[in-house]
Design an enzyme around this catalytic site. Structure first.
Site, PDB file in Angstrom:
ATOM      1  N   GLU A 139      -5.110  -4.928  10.543  1.00 23.02           N
ATOM      2  CA  GLU A 139      -4.102  -3.889  10.749  1.00 23.02           C
ATOM      3  C   GLU A 139      -4.374  -3.150  12.059  1.00 23.02           C
ATOM      4  OE1 GLU A 139      -2.212  -2.714   6.683  1.00 23.02           O
ATOM      5  OE2 GLU A 139      -3.775  -1.294   7.216  1.00 23.02           O
ATOM      6  N   GLY A 172       2.830   2.347  10.746  1.00 18.62           N
ATOM      7  CA  GLY A 172       3.772   3.442  10.580  1.00 18.62           C
ATOM      8  C   GLY A 172       4.496   3.844  11.850  1.00 18.62           C
ATOM      9  N   GLY A 230       2.938  -1.026   4.164  1.00 21.98           N
ATOM     10  CA  GLY A 230       3.024   0.396   3.821  1.00 21.98           C
ATOM     11  C   GLY A 230       4.463   0.774   3.510  1.00 21.98           C
ATOM     12  N   GLY A 231       5.109   1.428   4.465  1.00 24.48           N
ATOM     13  CA  GLY A 231       6.448   1.995   4.269  1.00 24.48           C
ATOM     14  C   GLY A 231       7.446   1.087   3.560  1.00 24.48           C
ATOM     15  N   SER A 258       3.739  -2.072  10.144  1.00 29.11           N
ATOM     16  CA  SER A 258       5.200  -2.139  10.301  1.00 29.11           C
ATOM     17  C   SER A 258       5.800  -3.484   9.874  1.00 29.11           C
ATOM     18  CB  SER A 258       5.603  -1.789  11.740  1.00 29.11           C
ATOM     19  OG  SER A 258       5.197  -0.461  12.049  1.00 29.11           O
ATOM     20  N   HIS A 260      -9.469   1.183   4.913  1.00 26.33           N
ATOM     21  CA  HIS A 260      -8.191   1.368   5.616  1.00 26.33           C
ATOM     22  C   HIS A 260      -8.409   2.315   6.802  1.00 26.33           C
ATOM     23  CE1 HIS A 260      -4.075   2.526   6.505  1.00 26.33           C
ATOM     24  NE2 HIS A 260      -3.714   1.422   5.866  1.00 26.33           N
ATOM     25  N   ASN A 310       0.878  -1.171   0.000  1.00 30.03           N
ATOM     26  CA  ASN A 310       0.000   0.000   0.000  1.00 30.03           C
ATOM     27  C   ASN A 310       0.911   1.215   0.000  1.00 30.03           C
ATOM     28  OD1 ASN A 310      -1.788   2.050   0.442  1.00 30.03           O
ATOM     29  ND2 ASN A 310      -2.405   1.398   2.504  1.00 30.03           N
ATOM     30  N   LYS A 312       0.154   4.230  -0.331  1.00 31.90           N
ATOM     31  CA  LYS A 312      -0.454   5.442   0.240  1.00 31.90           C
ATOM     32  C   LYS A 312      -0.154   6.635  -0.692  1.00 31.90           C
ATOM     33  CE  LYS A 312      -0.185   3.196   4.676  1.00 31.90           C
ATOM     34  NZ  LYS A 312      -0.046   3.269   6.135  1.00 31.90           N
ATOM     35  N   GLU A 362      -6.757   4.702   7.864  1.00 32.28           N
ATOM     36  CA  GLU A 362      -6.534   6.129   7.544  1.00 32.28           C
ATOM     37  C   GLU A 362      -7.756   6.717   6.850  1.00 32.28           C
ATOM     38  OE1 GLU A 362      -2.790   5.556   5.525  1.00 32.28           O
ATOM     39  OE2 GLU A 362      -1.882   4.973   7.437  1.00 32.28           O
TER      40      GLU A 362
HETATM   41  P1  13P Z   1       3.206   0.432   7.554  1.00 34.04           P
HETATM   42  O1  13P Z   1       3.690  -0.840   6.942  1.00 34.04           O
HETATM   43  O2  13P Z   1       3.932   1.648   7.021  1.00 34.04           O
HETATM   44  O3  13P Z   1       3.155   0.364   9.038  1.00 34.04           O
HETATM   45  O4  13P Z   1       1.694   0.641   7.049  1.00 34.04           O
HETATM   46  C1  13P Z   1       0.798  -0.394   7.200  1.00 34.04           C
HETATM   47  C2  13P Z   1      -0.420  -0.080   6.437  1.00 34.04           C
HETATM   48  O5  13P Z   1      -1.186   0.800   6.795  1.00 34.04           O
HETATM   49  C3  13P Z   1      -0.672  -0.822   5.189  1.00 34.04           C
HETATM   50  O6  13P Z   1      -1.956  -0.589   4.713  1.00 34.04           O
END
Ligand code: 13P
Length: 252
Positions: free
Chosen positions: A166, A172, A233-234, A212, A94, A9, A11, A96
């Site tokens: 999640e 994050g 994510g990251g 993470s 999600h 993802n 983002k 967010e």
């Molecule tokens: P991180 O892997 O950056 O913690 O993000 C997780 C996430 O929200 C994936 O949708």
């Protein structure tokens, strides 16, 4: 056997040039799609370009979409357009989106129905806040999210979708749920699917962990009995890291 699914993802990251460069360099090194589903979920304006250049072993997803077919909804993205340009996955609900764009359980439920109407595989996100985890009510909270999100879906639909657990406190932050903790909640999610849809659906539906995830912890997470992949994510922004994690899933 459930095929592992590793999804990035991105983002609100990467320009078109950066996105294309990533695709070109991972395309040939991803595991065979017969063994692992590898997916990148990118910003909407670049999706068509990515679909056109996706290799055999990569599929492209969106990060959200609207639940209506079309209309006066400035800034929104329709499922019809996503299907039309060859997008095969969409992240729905999600944390967010829930937190910053007031996405409700009801809207999430409608979006799931809409995704199926357009043959797009939804990746439904659920997960608790730190306060909920500390209050010891994670299972109850996640169950309520699931019941609301899945309302009215048939068992064939549930079998074909992806659920991502999640925990908000792990997104994050560098704090990963321990693999055992993640597996425990994911087993609970499978149990809820069993209560709602029966044994077969529960044993078929793929459930990812997200929060993470990185090369250093992917193997331990995938070694757990109920974890079928990761929503990343990251660490998915880095080509080498994404490749490492996708290839780690071959051993699952
Ligand atoms: P991180 O892997 O950056 O913690 O993000 C997780 C996430 O929200 C994936 O949708």
């Amino acid at each position: 056997m459930r095929k592992p699914i590793i999804a990035g993802n991105w983002k609100m990251n990467k320009t078109r040039d950066e996105a294309l460069q990533f695709i070109y360099s991972v395309n040939m090194k991803l595991p065979n799609k017969a063994l692992v589903d590898s997916v990148i979920c990118a910003q909407a304006p670049v999706l068509r370009d990515l679909v056109k250049r996706q290799g055999d072993n990569l599929r492209i997803g969106a990060q959200t979409m609207h639940y209506l077919d079309q209309g006066a909804y400035t800034g929104e993205i329709s499922a019809a357009l996503l299907e039309n340009i060859g997008v095969e996955y969409v992240i729905i609900g999600h944390s967010e989106r829930r937190a910053y764009y007031n996405e409700t359980d009801d809207a999430i439920n409608k979006k799931l129905h809409q995704a199926f109407r357009y043959n797009i595989t939804p990746i439904l996100c659920v997960g608790e806040s730190l306060a909920t985890r500390e209050a010891g009510t994670t299972n109850k909270f996640v169950k309520e999210q699931l019941v609301a999100a899945l309302k009215g879906l048939g068992s064939e639909q549930v079998k074909s979708m992806v659920i991502a657990y999640e925990p908000i406190w792990a997104i994050g932050t560098g704090k990963t749920a321990t693999a055992e903790m993640a597996n425990e909640t994911i087993s609970h999610i499978r149990q809820v699917v069993k209560e709602l849809y029966g044994d077969e659906s529960a044993s078929v539906v793929r459930i990812q962990y997200g929060g993470s995830v990185k090369p250093a912890n992917i193997e331990e997470l995938l070694a757990q009995s109920d974890i079928d992949g990761a929503l990343i994510g990251g660490a998915s922004l880095n080509e080498e890291d994404f490749l490492f994690m996708a290839n780690a899933a071959v051993k699952k």
